[in-house]
Structures are given as C-alpha cells and as structure tokens.
Write a protein that holds these residues in place. Structure first.
Motif, short mmCIF file in Angstrom:
data_model
loop_
_atom_site.label_atom_id
_atom_site.label_comp_id
_atom_site.label_asym_id
_atom_site.label_seq_id
_atom_site.Cartn_x
_atom_site.Cartn_y
_atom_site.Cartn_z
N VAL A 11 0.70 -1.22 -0.26
CA VAL A 11 0.12 0.00 0.03
C VAL A 11 0.97 1.33 -0.25
CG1 VAL A 11 -1.58 1.18 1.13
CG2 VAL A 11 -1.97 -1.27 1.23
N MET A 12 1.95 1.15 0.97
CA MET A 12 2.92 2.28 0.67
C MET A 12 3.48 2.60 -0.59
SD MET A 12 5.16 2.04 4.41
CE MET A 12 4.43 2.11 6.02
N GLY A 13 3.85 1.75 -1.36
CA GLY A 13 4.38 1.90 -2.67
C GLY A 13 3.17 2.49 -3.50
N THR A 14 2.24 1.83 -3.54
CA THR A 14 0.96 2.34 -4.51
C THR A 14 0.74 3.75 -4.10
OG1 THR A 14 -0.03 -0.08 -4.42
CG2 THR A 14 -1.46 1.87 -4.96
N VAL A 15 0.65 4.27 -2.80
CA VAL A 15 0.21 5.59 -2.70
C VAL A 15 1.56 6.28 -3.11
CG1 VAL A 15 -0.18 7.21 -0.80
CG2 VAL A 15 -1.18 5.13 -0.67
N GLN B 294 4.71 7.89 5.72
CA GLN B 294 4.64 9.27 5.06
C GLN B 294 5.83 9.47 4.20
OE1 GLN B 294 1.79 11.95 5.43
NE2 GLN B 294 1.02 9.71 5.81
N LEU B 295 6.87 8.88 4.78
CA LEU B 295 8.14 8.97 3.93
C LEU B 295 8.06 8.33 2.64
CD1 LEU B 295 11.22 9.78 3.69
CD2 LEU B 295 11.76 7.90 5.05
N GLY B 296 7.41 6.98 2.82
CA GLY B 296 7.36 6.17 1.60
C GLY B 296 6.52 7.05 0.65
N ALA B 297 5.39 7.55 1.18
CA ALA B 297 4.33 8.17 0.23
C ALA B 297 4.93 9.49 -0.40
CB ALA B 297 3.06 8.50 1.16
N PHE B 298 5.59 10.12 0.15
CA PHE B 298 6.38 11.31 -0.17
C PHE B 298 7.90 11.12 -1.08
CE2 PHE B 298 3.13 13.08 2.54
CZ PHE B 298 2.70 14.06 1.93
N ALA B 299 8.18 9.97 -1.08
CA ALA B 299 9.54 9.83 -1.54
C ALA B 299 9.63 10.27 -2.75
CB ALA B 299 10.04 8.23 -1.48
N LEU B 300 8.92 10.12 -3.65
CA LEU B 300 8.96 10.58 -5.34
C LEU B 300 8.05 11.80 -5.54
CD1 LEU B 300 8.56 7.14 -7.01
CD2 LEU B 300 10.67 8.30 -6.53
N LEU B 301 7.64 12.32 -4.66
CA LEU B 301 6.69 13.45 -4.96
C LEU B 301 7.40 14.81 -5.19
CD1 LEU B 301 3.95 14.95 -4.92
CD2 LEU B 301 4.17 15.35 -2.51
#
Length: 422
Positions: free
Chosen positions: A240-244, A365-372
C-alpha cells in the motif's frame, strides 16, 4: 470466531474484544477533543500556504516550473525529516513535539510575512521546506498519540473526525488563500497561516501525555531500522505504501502543479483554482461520515477499488473538461482518498504496538512522499517534452493501474495480517 485484528494484547485489554460496548462517545474523551481542535487549526495553515505562494509565483511572472519548485520544497523536507520525526515521536512526549512544531511554523510564517517585500522569489522553496520540516515532526506525533486518547472501538470515528476538521479547514484555507491573494495580497494570507498555527499550539497545551514506553535506547538509525523491520514483516503495508507513492508522484504532482496554470488559461483566473481545490475538500466530507460508521471486513478492497477513481483528478485537466466536470472529478478524488486514508490509518494503529507507531507513521509518510519532489520537478520538463495533455493522461493511467495491482498482495484486501500471524 473473533476476527484477528493484529492488535497488541494490551490494546485489546483497553478496548475489550467487542470494543463498541465500552467505547462511548467521542465527546466523552476531552483530551482527544483538544487534539482535534489543534489539528483543525493547523489544517487551515497547511492549505493557505501553498495556495498563496503558488499564486504569488504566477503573479510575479513564474510558470509551471517555478510553481513546481515552490511546492517541491515541502515535499523534499517531508522526505528528509519524516524519519527523524518518527524516531523523536517514540522517544519524547508527543504533545511537546506538537507544541514545538506548530510554534516554529507560526514564528517562521510571521517572519516571512514581514520580510516578503524584500525576499527573493528563489527563497520561497526554502520557506515551504522549513514549514514542511515542522509538519514532518507533527505528523507522526499526532497520529501515534491517537490510540492513547481513544479506545480501539472509536479509532475509525476519531480518525474520521480529525479528517473532517482537516478537510473542512482545507476548504476554508483554499478559499481564504485565493481571496486574500486576489483581493488584498499574499501577506495577509501568510499572516492568517501564522495565526492558525499559533491557535494549534494553544489547543494541545493542556493535553497530559507520558513518554512512550520502550526498551533500551538504540541509535537513531537503529531505532528507525526497528520500525522498518516491523513494516517489512507485513507485505500488505509495504504494498500500500508503494502504491500511494506512485499516486502522489504521477497523479498529485502533475495535477496540483498544472491546476493553477489550467485555471488561468481555461477557467477565467485564480478564483477557479481555489474553487477546484475546495471541491476536493468538500468531496472528502461524505467519505469521512461513511468511513466513521461503516467498517467493512474487506477494507483494503474497498479502499483500492475506490482509489482508481483518483485517476479522474489528472485526467479531468487533460482536455480539460468543462469547469463543472472538473469540480465533480476533484470532489470524487477527495472522497476516495479520504475513504482509503481513514481505513489505512486505523489499520496501522491496530497492527503496531505503541512504541513503534511514531516510526511506522513516519515511514508511511516518507514512503508516500519519496517520489513527490521528483514528480513536481519533472512536470515542467515533461510538459515541454510531450505536452500537458500527455503528462496528465499518463499520470491518470499510473494511478488506476497501480491501485488494482496492489490488491494482488496478500493482506491488502483486509488491511490486516493473515489470521494466526502476530
């Protein structure tokens, strides 16, 4: 047969096996109410700042690239600071962290308000980065504090009420930001933001809190590694983290960067920009009411299927569709994201023990924003290379496909460990 929630035994003892019989009403938990008020105040500030600075950049002659840089400042800071925020949240009293983070943001934005006439536009990403650092400290602390303030049976309702306050405040923040910049100027908008963070400090001052109970202290990296190991033992969490992460990179970055540009070119100006953002906040409100009361067994299936609808956010701007249709698509985007988010946060709060929650929420949150930040920076070059329509369409396809593929991972359908796993 009792459903396996993955909840540590200590929390089951607090809430009881059925939970509902002992949970009571949210209003009977005044410490939670104070936290809720603080989160509502900060949510206004979180929304006013990007709106005000994005419009300020456009009024100064900037384009999509410059807007992307300003927005990326916050995202970069979250990526860099969230893990430290999670470690700190599991070592210190979480209310003190919230007070320090909101107080810092209030003082920073007051200084920015005073210095804006002489502040070079190139320093605006630094302002958003520093505000993002305060947010990185407060996010893990506020979410990991929730299970201490509410019994297990009320977690969905509590998270829903916090989200309701944040979304309602976000609607107000978007409209206030646009109105202040359009009618008065960016400095009053920043002053409002500073005041909102100051009010958030006052709201949490009287919440009693204790230092999280943990084993022997490790170094910061070792402490963070403990949280990562706990997440790796649950493949559904990683999936789920990767998807988000893909959703924010491909969908949110493109849509939010190009929205003010499209609004000025196609919809008549800055007011349309604020109205579309507000539509996303309004759309989240019915999802909050639904998720607070409906607890389906397959929460993950409901969440991931719903999240395919977020693809309409970038796709609606690709044409673009007429403004009323764009408003509907953004409202639907707000609905599906909020439905997923409440189920997701509640699942994490049940699945991990208290001494790991700060690190888990930080890594989430780190995983979610990693590529933002990468997404924001790439929007300008991608538009120059293939055009805005192709950039937005590609983002929508990635969002829809990744949501459905995520369901193939065991545990995602229920957002919980398989029965029998600890």
């Amino acid at each position: 047969m009792k459903e396996d929630t993955g909840l540590p035994q200590s929390r089951l003892d607090e809430g009881g096996a059925d939970g509902a019989a002992t949970g009571g009403k949210l209003r009977n938990h005044p410490q939670f109410v104070r936290l809720w008020l603080g989160q509502a105040g900060g949510a206004v500030g979180d929304q006013v700042l990007p709106v005000a600075l994005s419009l300020y950049v456009l009024h100064r002659g900037g384009g999509a690239g410059e807007v992307g840089l300003v927005l990326s400042g916050r995202a970069v800071s979250l990526v860099v600071c969230l893990l430290a925020g999670g470690v700190i949240a599991d070592r210190m009293r979480r209310t003190r962290i919230l007070i320090a983070a909101d107080g810092f943001r209030s003082a920073l934005l007051l200084a920015t308000t005073l210095l804006l006439p002489v502040l070079p536009m190139g320093l605006l990403p630094l302002v958003t980065a520093l505000v993002g650092a305060g947010e990185a400290l407060s996010r893990p602390a506020s979410r990991s504090l929730m299970p201490r303030l509410l019994p297990d049976a009320l977690l969905e309702r509590g998270n829903a009420l916090v989200s309701a306050a944040q979304r309602t405040s976000a609607v107000l923040g978007a409209l206030v930001g646009v109105a202040a910049v359009s009618l008065i100027g960016v400095r009053p908008a920043l002053l409002v933001t500073s005041v909102m963070f100051a009010l958030a400090v006052l709201a949490v001052l009287r919440i009693p809190d204790a230092r999280p109970v943990a084993g022997p202290r490790a170094r910061v990296l070792g402490d963070a590694a403990a949280g990562l190991r706990a997440i790796r033992r649950r493949p559904w969490v990683m999936a789920v983290m990767g998807t988000v992460c893909l959703h924010l990179f491909a969908g949110s970055a493109t849509a939010l960067t190009l929205l003010p540009v499209v609004a000025r070119r196609e919809f008549g100006g800055d007011v349309a920009y604020g109205v579309v953002l507000a539509a996303m906040g309004f759309g989240a409100l019915p999802a909050i009411a639904l998720a607070g009361r409906w607890r389906p067994r397959a929460r993950g299936t409901v969440s991931m299927v719903a999240l395919t609808g977020y693809a309409l956010v970038p796709l609606s701007l690709a044409g673009p569709l007429p403004l009323p249709a764009v408003l509907v698509c953004f409202a639907l985007g707000g609905f599906v994201v909020e439905l997923y988010f409440i189920y997701w946060v509640s699942s994490l709060q049940r699945a991990f023990p208290d001494e790991l929650l700060g690190k888990v929420f930080a890594l989430d949150q780190l995983g979610a924003f990693a590529l933002l930040p990468v997404g924001y920076v790439l929007v300008g070059p991608m538009v120059s290379l293939v055009g805005a329509r192709a950039t937005l369409t590609g983002g929508g396809v990635v969002v829809a496909a990744s949501s459905l593929l995520c369901l193939a991972v065991p545990g995602v359908a229920r957002l919980a460990d398989a029965p029998g796993r600890g």
